[in-house]
Design an enzyme around this catalytic site. Structure first.
Site, short mmCIF file in Angstrom:
data_model
loop_
_atom_site.label_atom_id
_atom_site.label_comp_id
_atom_site.label_asym_id
_atom_site.label_seq_id
_atom_site.Cartn_x
_atom_site.Cartn_y
_atom_site.Cartn_z
CD GLU A 179 -6.33 -1.61 -1.38
OE1 GLU A 179 -5.41 -2.20 -0.83
OE2 GLU A 179 -7.09 -0.83 -1.61
CG ASP A 222 -1.99 0.74 1.64
OD1 ASP A 222 -1.90 1.31 -0.28
OD2 ASP A 222 -2.64 1.16 1.99
#
Length: 393
Positions: free
Chosen positions: A103, A9
């Site tokens: 992500e 992320d």
């Protein structure tokens, strides 16, 4: 052999992109959002210490942190840097799923035979930062749910590894809000009966959860117990959805053509939002009465919003349709899809605009696509003969 699933992320992605282009923004409270009546799309950790959070109205954020600098944001920059990160990861990872603009999931099962899985992932994260300048966090565990939760717990830059025998001890003390599928409504419902941490949720009978919250109850129980067999779905830019409309009579009526185009965009955009996609490429096709066919495309910010896509489609149509001959067919394709929600456009719109989209989608889902439409596209009536919806891989 146990699975090895990585969740990566990009840390405060919009903020990091802005700081990459302007170092004067480093270390100060920064809010990315749209105007005084807009909402917070992203904020720096410096702003978060004052209680600022994503989706919060800008007015409220500035009351909490009056010294914050507010920027509208540059979606073109964010899209470009997202593609750069994707290329770095895709080049090295055996299986990669791009879950959203910032992500990623990786399946590196079996890699520990040749490398230490954690060491390899850490080196990949360092490569992302070195080649793009963007900070990235990750977590390594046995499935997507645990890895995603662990990434959030480890931020910023506290990269975690949760082996199989530590999954339950890791999850148990956490709030149920840490589970990705638990929203405010579900949290409030469970809180009223005293269920606030994951351990308590995991110990509830699965059938009771199903009775309380419906078909997702069993899935929620599994996630609370660290069970998630969902695979990492290989990412490809070739995914697309499209629609074509063949006119019963060839036409040169510009007003009619643009109304039909608007209705087609509305239908495709609703499909994007319903299935959790964002598009980055718009393609328009026209076929003249003599069967000559022409296409034109453009890159756009990742979006699933009607009003943004209608503008891009209309601009493309105006550039493409120059011969002023009668048309027998028009088509639209959205490609370069990634998983995500309309929330990504929060820095462009007001809270009222976001609420309007949510309300319209609820009505369309319940009563059908035609239940509510923009005035301009309301004359578009799709039918099975003339309209083809398809997804390509």
């Amino acid at each position: 052999m146990g699975r090895a699933i990585v969740h990566m992320d990009l840390d405060t992605f919009f903020v990091s992109c802005e700081r990459l282009t302007d170092s004067r923004l480093n270390g100060i409270p920064l809010i990315i959002g749209g105007g005084e009546r807009g909402v917070v799309a992203s904020c720096s950790y410096e702003a978060r210490t004052f209680g600022v959070r994503s989706a919060m109205p800008i007015k409220m954020a500035l009351r909490l942190c009056p010294q914050a600098k507010v920027m509208k944001g540059d979606m073109e920059l964010y899209s470009r840097l997202s593609h750069a990160v994707t290329e770095v990861i895709e080049e090295r990872a055996p299986v990669m799923e791009k879950a959203s603009i910032d992500e990623f999931y990786l399946d590196i099962t079996g890699m520990d035979k040749f490398y230490g899985s954690y060491v390899w992932t850490n080196e990949l994260a360092q490569s992302v930062t070195k080649e793009t300048g963007l900070p990235i966090s990750f977590a390594l565990s046995v499935n997507k749910t645990v890895s995603k939760i662990a990434t959030g717990e480890g931020k910023p830059k506290g990269n975690l590894e949760i082996p199989e025998d530590m999954v339950r001890p890791f999850l148990n003390p956490l709030s149920i809000k840490k589970i990705p599928m638990v929203g405010d409504a579900t949290f409030q419902l469970l809180s009223r009966i005293g269920v606030r941490n994951i351990q308590t949720l995991s110990e509830m009978p699965a059938e009771v959860l199903q009775q309380m919250i419906g078909k997702n109850g069993i899935e929620l129980w599994k996630k609370a117990n660290g069970i998630d067999n969902n695979p990492v779905e290989p990412y490809t830019e070739r995914k697309s959805i499209s629609t074509e409309h063949t006119f019963l009579q060839d036409t040169i009526d510009l007003d009619k053509l643009k109304r039909v185009l608007q209705g087609m965009v509305e239908k495709l955009a609703f499909q994007l939002r319903s299935e959790g996609w964002l598009t980055s490429t718009v393609v328009i096709k026209i076929r003249y009465a003599n069967f000559d066919t022409e296409t034109k495309q453009c890159r756009v910010q990742y979006t699933s919003a009607d009003h943004i896509l209608i503008k891009n489609v209309t601009d493309l149509f105006n550039k493409l349709y120059q011969r002023r001959m009668r048309l027998r067919l028009i088509g639209i394709r959205f490609s370069g899809l990634v998983r995500g929600t309309y929330q990504i456009n929060m820095f462009e719109d007001t809270e009222e605009m976001l609420s309007l989209y949510q309300a319209m989608d609820r009505m369309k889902t319940r009563y059908g696509f035609d239940a509510v439409m923009r005035g301009g596209g309301a004359t578009f009536k799709p039918n099975n003969k003339n309209e083809i919806l398809k997804r390509k891989k």
